[in-house]
Write an enzyme that holds these catalytic residues in place. Structure first.
Site, PDB file in Angstrom:
ATOM      1  CG  ASP A 191      -2.209   5.258   5.129  1.00  0.00           C
ATOM      2  OD1 ASP A 191      -2.028   4.023   5.610  1.00  0.00           O
ATOM      3  OD2 ASP A 191      -2.999   5.552   4.474  1.00  0.00           O
ATOM      4  CG  ASP A 222      -5.715   7.645   4.782  1.00  0.00           C
ATOM      5  OD1 ASP A 222      -6.482   8.202   3.962  1.00  0.00           O
ATOM      6  OD2 ASP A 222      -5.846   6.738   5.610  1.00  0.00           O
ATOM      7  CE  LYS A 278      -3.346   2.791   3.075  1.00  0.00           C
ATOM      8  NZ  LYS A 278      -4.301   2.333   4.296  1.00  0.00           N
ATOM      9  CD  GLU A 306      -6.858   5.092   2.260  1.00  0.00           C
ATOM     10  OE1 GLU A 306      -7.821   5.102   3.024  1.00  0.00           O
ATOM     11  OE2 GLU A 306      -5.684   4.609   2.893  1.00  0.00           O
ATOM     12  CE  LYS A 316      -6.771   8.407   8.195  1.00  0.00           C
ATOM     13  NZ  LYS A 316      -7.441   7.308   8.886  1.00  0.00           N
ATOM     14  NE  ARG A 365     -10.769  -1.611   3.655  1.00  0.00           N
ATOM     15  CZ  ARG A 365     -11.560  -1.563   4.879  1.00  0.00           C
ATOM     16  NH1 ARG A 365     -12.562  -2.329   5.018  1.00  0.00           N
ATOM     17  NH2 ARG A 365     -10.921  -0.995   5.919  1.00  0.00           N
ATOM     18  CG  ASP A 404     -10.090   7.216   6.991  1.00  0.00           C
ATOM     19  OD1 ASP A 404      -9.050   7.139   6.147  1.00  0.00           O
ATOM     20  OD2 ASP A 404     -10.042   7.271   7.723  1.00  0.00           O
TER      21      ASP A 404
HETATM   22  N1  BES Z   1      -4.462   4.344   6.864  1.00  0.00           N
HETATM   23  C1  BES Z   1      -5.681   3.957   7.623  1.00  0.00           C
HETATM   24  C2  BES Z   1      -5.292   3.032   8.755  1.00  0.00           C
HETATM   25  C3  BES Z   1      -4.303   3.527  10.000  1.00  0.00           C
HETATM   26  C4  BES Z   1      -4.745   3.993  11.023  1.00  0.00           C
HETATM   27  C5  BES Z   1      -3.121   3.335   9.739  1.00  0.00           C
HETATM   28  C6  BES Z   1      -3.842   4.185  12.116  1.00  0.00           C
HETATM   29  C7  BES Z   1      -2.114   3.617  10.616  1.00  0.00           C
HETATM   30  C8  BES Z   1      -2.302   4.292  12.125  1.00  0.00           C
HETATM   31  C9  BES Z   1      -6.626   3.449   6.897  1.00  0.00           C
HETATM   32  O1  BES Z   1      -6.880   3.770   5.713  1.00  0.00           O
HETATM   33  C10 BES Z   1      -7.972   3.834   7.493  1.00  0.00           C
HETATM   34  O2  BES Z   1      -8.132   4.810   7.417  1.00  0.00           O
HETATM   35  N2  BES Z   1      -8.784   2.885   7.960  1.00  0.00           N
HETATM   36  C11 BES Z   1      -9.998   2.949   8.621  1.00  0.00           C
HETATM   37  C12 BES Z   1     -11.052   2.047   7.938  1.00  0.00           C
HETATM   38  C13 BES Z   1     -12.235   2.329   8.518  1.00  0.00           C
HETATM   39  C14 BES Z   1     -12.967   3.722   7.645  1.00  0.00           C
HETATM   40  C15 BES Z   1     -13.087   1.319   7.936  1.00  0.00           C
HETATM   41  C16 BES Z   1      -9.676   2.654  10.143  1.00  0.00           C
HETATM   42  O3  BES Z   1      -9.093   1.785  10.542  1.00  0.00           O
HETATM   43  O4  BES Z   1     -10.584   3.412  10.748  1.00  0.00           O
HETATM   44 ZN    ZN Z   2      -4.802   4.647   4.573  1.00  0.00          ZN
HETATM   45 MN    MN Z   3      -7.851   5.625   5.268  1.00  0.00          MN
END
Ligand code: BES
Ligand code: ZN
Ligand code: MN
Length: 508
Positions: free
Chosen positions: A295, A277, A272, A356, A284, A358, A354
């Protein structure tokens, strides 16, 4: 950079600014190299142990001035901890602590014994590799932007770290271990640099440039697709994530052909590469949002690993794939509720912009499967906050449909001590990704968030052996300890290299 090497000789008569020795916890009278030096010092080390100023606790550092009793000016006794828990991981850890300690007191040239090798507790080569990794990774600094010279970066540099070995027969194993350690450390450092760099510097195009110069230097073919190419390949998921940013998306494909006669002996490492992000329209909260410059850690680890693999030359074909995209909100960004069409034809309801990672992985995996006919895929992603809740900052999550590949990943992680733990992909979780409007939805709710994220990616891996690494809890080190330095950890670059080498060795 610190030069690491081995020289034939005797620690009792080799001059240096400092000599590194060790001590197990609970030992009253030191043996081996430490014992020999203790005698020449007239029992100073035993005396310190008796007075309880030296205990051998893991990571303990005790500096002794030799005052002319041996040619090495100083002696640094490193605590190894309990003998029963001693491993290459201990060696990597204490080498990191020792190297920083010596640098910080201004030592330039250090010599050392090879921990655990003399007493036969560790393989000579493995110990040398762990020392090289501990020293190089432990001395890592990211000071590209601090204009004032800081305490450790300039002026104070550990110039050399030399293993002293009496036994001629062991020199070649030591040399080999050091060379491997230097290679994998440089790979992890490249990954760390990319992650530590801010997102206004490392955008998708810059990431592609860094991959290109690495590939050029390593002699690896590389291909980079831009927005037009993504459109031609109908990579709707990757394009949707990039819709909100002015920075052009890039799909980076690096190639290492170590077994060209057997094209089926292959694996794709897909990382990834979200260079920032923000969350997109599902933006966020501001607190700690800066961490999202990292990220792209999965992608960085793939670029780093390809560098190492090109040098170690395992007999296997490896494709390093990095979808590099910035996730931003704007008037052109995708919206929650949008329905997009991915490269493999499946439609996706974007419930949350968010989620994104996947999306871009879906298209990257489809692309490499179609174009290179790969039969094994390992993807690496800072994918979910949920993995931090499950495993904290200690272990990365591993999931997958091929238990053989998952087991290989976990075995490799045990060698490198980049801790990993498997989570299940039971079918029962799949319904959480159900969409009323499209084939699949890009979120599965809060319960088991790391698993539903993995299952989403699994929709695009049918027919290949697949393992997934969620590194959202491990891509950053909170504090400096052992081979880790506060900031980017470089995880799981070393494990990816190890995995590829292990797979090459077990190929039919
Ligand atoms: N990049 C984030 C996940 C992340 C969180 C990485 C903390 C490093 C530290 C990812 O893209 C994300 O935002 N995931 C969301 C998914 C949700 C919206 C289903 C999450 O984990 O909150
Ligand atoms: Zn992310
Ligand atoms: Mn995200």
């Amino acid at each position: 950079m610190t030069v690491i090497n081995v020289e034939k000789g005797d620690i009792t008569n080799t001059p240096a600014d400092a000599l590194v020795l060790n001590l197990f916890e609970g030992v009253a009278s030191p043996e081996g190299g430490t014992g020999a030096i203790d005698k020449l010092l007239g029992g100073t080390i035993s005396e310190l142990i008796k007075d309880k100023e030296l205990s051998g606790k893991l990571g303990e550092t005790t500096l002794i001035h030799s005052l002319g009793k041996i040619p090495a000016k100083r002696i640094l006794v490193m605590g190894l901890g309990k003998r029963e828990q001693f491993s290459t991981s201990t060696v990597r850890t204490i080498a990191g602590h020792a190297a920083r300690y010596l640098r910080n007191i201004g030592v330039k040239n250090a010599i050392s014994i090879t921990h655990g090798a003399g007493i036969g507790q560790l393989d000579t080569k493995d110990s040398a590799q762990a020392i090289a990794e501990g020293v190089l990774l432990g001395l890592y600094e990211f000071k590209n932007y601090q204009t004032k010279k800081t305490k450790t970066s300039e002026g104070k540099q550990l110039e050399s770290f030399i293993l002293i070995e009496q036994d001629e027969g062991r020199i070649s194993a030591l040399k080999e271990g050091i060379a491997r350690g230097v290679t994998v450390s440089a790979s992890a450092q490249l990954a760390r640099d990319l992650v530590n760099e801010p997102a206004n510097v490392v955008n998708p195009v810059k990431m592609a440039q860094v991959a290109s110069s690495m590939a050029k230097e390593a002699g690896l073919p590389i291909e980079i697709l831009g927005r037009e190419d993504l459109m031609q390949n109908q990579m709707g998921a990757m394009l949707a994530v990039s819709a909100g940013t002015a920075n052009e998306p890039q799909l980076i494909i690096m190639e290492y052909l170590g077994d060209p006669d057997n094209p089926d002996n292959n694996i794709a490492l897909v990382g990834k590469g979200i260079t920032f992000d923000s969350g997109g329209i599902s933006i966020k909260p501001s607190a700690n949002m800066w961490e999202m410059k990292g990220d792209m850690s999965g992608g960085a680890s793939v670029i780093g690993a390809m560098k190492g693999i090109s040098q170690l030359k395992p007999k296997i074909n490896v494709y390093g794939v990095v979808p590099a995209v910035e996730n931003m909100p704007s008037g052109t960004a995708q919206r929650p509720g949008d329905i997009i069409r991915s490269m493999n034809g499946k439609t996706i309801e974007v419930d949350n912009t968010d989620a994104e990672g996947r999306l871009i992985l879906a298209d990257a995996i489809t692309y490499i499967r179609h174009v290179k006919n790969v039969n094994r895929v390992v993807d690496i992603a800072t994918l979910t906050g949920a993995i931090v809740i499950a495993l904290g900052h200690v272990a990365s999550g591993v999931m997958g449909t091929s238990q053989t590949l998952v087991d290989a990943v976990i075995a490799a992680s045990k060698t490198t001590d980049e801790k990993m733990w498997q989570l299940p992909l039971f079918d029962e979780y799949k319904k959480q990704n159900h969409s009323d409007y499209a084939d699949v939805k890009n979120t599965g709710g809060r319960p088991a968030g790391s698993i539903t994220a993995a299952l989403f990616i699994g929709e695009f891996t049918e027919g290949v052996e697949w393992a997934h690494l969620d590194i959202a809890g491990t891509f950053l080190a909170e504090k400096t300890t052992g081979h880790l330095v506060r900031g980017a950890s470089g995880v799981p670059t070393r494990t990816l290299i190890q995995l590829v080498e292990d797979l090459a060795k077990t190929a039919p």
